[in-house]
Write a protein that holds these residues in place. Structure first.
Motif, mmCIF file in Angstrom:
data_model
loop_
_atom_site.group_PDB
_atom_site.id
_atom_site.type_symbol
_atom_site.label_atom_id
_atom_site.label_comp_id
_atom_site.label_asym_id
_atom_site.label_seq_id
_atom_site.Cartn_x
_atom_site.Cartn_y
_atom_site.Cartn_z
ATOM 1 N N LYS A 22 0.842 -1.206 0.000
ATOM 2 C CA LYS A 22 0.000 0.000 0.000
ATOM 3 C C LYS A 22 0.879 1.259 0.000
ATOM 4 O O LYS A 22 0.622 2.194 -0.766
ATOM 5 N N GLU A 23 1.908 1.283 0.837
ATOM 6 C CA GLU A 23 2.814 2.433 0.852
ATOM 7 C C GLU A 23 3.502 2.612 -0.501
ATOM 8 O O GLU A 23 3.641 3.740 -0.985
ATOM 9 N N ILE A 24 3.908 1.512 -1.108
ATOM 10 C CA ILE A 24 4.556 1.583 -2.427
ATOM 11 C C ILE A 24 3.565 2.063 -3.472
ATOM 12 O O ILE A 24 3.883 2.942 -4.285
ATOM 13 N N ASP A 25 2.360 1.526 -3.451
ATOM 14 C CA ASP A 25 1.328 1.947 -4.411
ATOM 15 C C ASP A 25 1.008 3.433 -4.275
ATOM 16 O O ASP A 25 0.632 4.086 -5.246
ATOM 17 N N GLU A 26 1.153 3.981 -3.071
ATOM 18 C CA GLU A 26 0.909 5.396 -2.821
ATOM 19 C C GLU A 26 2.165 6.249 -3.032
ATOM 20 O O GLU A 26 2.178 7.432 -2.693
ATOM 21 N N SER A 27 3.231 5.648 -3.551
ATOM 22 C CA SER A 27 4.516 6.326 -3.812
ATOM 23 C C SER A 27 5.099 6.952 -2.542
ATOM 24 O O SER A 27 5.656 8.045 -2.573
ATOM 25 N N ARG A 28 4.999 6.219 -1.431
ATOM 26 C CA ARG A 28 5.504 6.736 -0.153
ATOM 27 C C ARG A 28 6.704 5.967 0.371
ATOM 28 O O ARG A 28 7.270 6.311 1.381
ATOM 29 N N GLN A 29 7.107 4.901 -0.317
ATOM 30 C CA GLN A 29 8.312 4.154 0.058
ATOM 31 C C GLN A 29 9.430 4.558 -0.889
ATOM 32 O O GLN A 29 9.259 4.549 -2.116
ATOM 33 N N TRP A 30 10.593 4.901 -0.313
ATOM 34 C CA TRP A 30 11.737 5.384 -1.095
ATOM 35 C C TRP A 30 12.971 4.568 -0.776
ATOM 36 O O TRP A 30 13.055 3.924 0.272
ATOM 37 N N LYS A 31 13.941 4.631 -1.681
ATOM 38 C CA LYS A 31 15.174 3.866 -1.490
ATOM 39 C C LYS A 31 16.354 4.609 -2.098
ATOM 40 O O LYS A 31 16.197 5.414 -3.026
ATOM 41 N N ILE A 32 17.516 4.343 -1.545
ATOM 42 C CA ILE A 32 18.783 4.726 -2.152
ATOM 43 C C ILE A 32 19.363 3.439 -2.716
ATOM 44 O O ILE A 32 19.481 2.436 -2.008
ATOM 45 N N VAL A 33 19.693 3.487 -3.991
ATOM 46 C CA VAL A 33 20.213 2.307 -4.675
ATOM 47 C C VAL A 33 21.674 2.553 -5.050
ATOM 48 O O VAL A 33 22.007 3.602 -5.603
ATOM 49 N N ILE A 34 22.509 1.583 -4.727
ATOM 50 C CA ILE A 34 23.917 1.608 -5.110
ATOM 51 C C ILE A 34 24.239 0.255 -5.739
ATOM 52 O O ILE A 34 24.043 -0.789 -5.098
ATOM 53 N N ASP A 35 24.693 0.287 -6.976
ATOM 54 C CA ASP A 35 25.035 -0.960 -7.686
ATOM 55 C C ASP A 35 23.904 -1.981 -7.615
ATOM 56 O O ASP A 35 24.129 -3.151 -7.297
ATOM 57 N N HIS A 36 22.685 -1.530 -7.872
ATOM 58 C CA HIS A 36 21.489 -2.375 -7.919
ATOM 59 C C HIS A 36 21.117 -2.990 -6.568
ATOM 60 O O HIS A 36 20.349 -3.945 -6.506
ATOM 61 N N ILE A 37 21.671 -2.445 -5.480
ATOM 62 C CA ILE A 37 21.358 -2.927 -4.132
ATOM 63 C C ILE A 37 20.689 -1.792 -3.364
ATOM 64 O O ILE A 37 21.121 -0.641 -3.443
ATOM 65 N N ILE A 38 19.626 -2.123 -2.614
ATOM 66 C CA ILE A 38 19.013 -1.111 -1.756
ATOM 67 C C ILE A 38 19.958 -0.876 -0.582
ATOM 68 O O ILE A 38 20.163 -1.762 0.246
#
Length: 173
Positions: free
Chosen positions: A43-59
């Motif tokens: 639900k949080e992802i669907d609402e665009s409320r979950q974020w990540k920093i990605v480095i070399d395809h890893i969260i």
């Protein structure tokens, strides 16, 4: 290093990060996050409320945001802030101060939405987190006793002492 919205395909990785965070919280005798259901995270992802920093395809790090937080912020919640919750760092990448990237992103994100503040909280008297957040530019507003926690996640039910932090975007940080 890039900040991106989380995808549904990230949920298993996010759950693994939360499990590692819970292990660290137990080891350090801190307030322990509850298990978050797949549907809650989706639900949080669907609402665009979950974020990540990605480095070399890893969260490397992830967090969630909300746009209101009345149970924690009371009358200060006036639709003028974004609220950051559940900052979680990949255990293999701890110590890299991703908080600084999150703060830079949050300031820009909040400004683009016409918000004045970026806020976050932590439970208990966690002096290391207080120092960590203030070193990233947040003002420590003190500790409050939460009274209305029924709509908050489970970890807010047992620990009512809440430290609140704020970045005022109208003040040069």
């Amino acid at each position: 290093m890039k900040v991106k919205n989380c995808l549904t395909s990230d949920i298993e990785d996010i759950m693994a990060l939360y499990n590692a965070a819970r292990d660290l919280q137990m080891q350090r005798k801190m307030v322990v996050w509850p298990f978050f259901e797949y549907s809650y995270l989706k639900k949080e992802i669907d609402e665009s409320r979950q974020w990540k920093i990605v480095i070399d395809h890893i969260i490397a790090c992830n967090w969630t945001i909300t746009f209101e937080d009345k149970e924690i912020w009371g009358e200060k919640d006036k639709n003028d802030a974004i609220y950051i919750h559940r900052i979680c760092t990949n255990p293999k990448l701890r110590g890299n101060r991703y908080i600084d990237e999150i703060v830079d992103w949050a300031k820009e994100y909040a400004k683009n939405l016409g918000k004045r503040f970026v806020r976050l909280d932590t439970l208990g008297n966690n002096t290391k987190l207080i120092q960590h957040y203030t070193s990233a530019g947040f003002s420590f507003l003190g500790m409050v006793k939460l009274t209305e926690t029924n709509n908050l996640p489970a970890h807010y039910q047992n620990e009512r002492n809440c430290c609140r932090f704020e970045l005022d975007l109208q003040i040069r940080n």
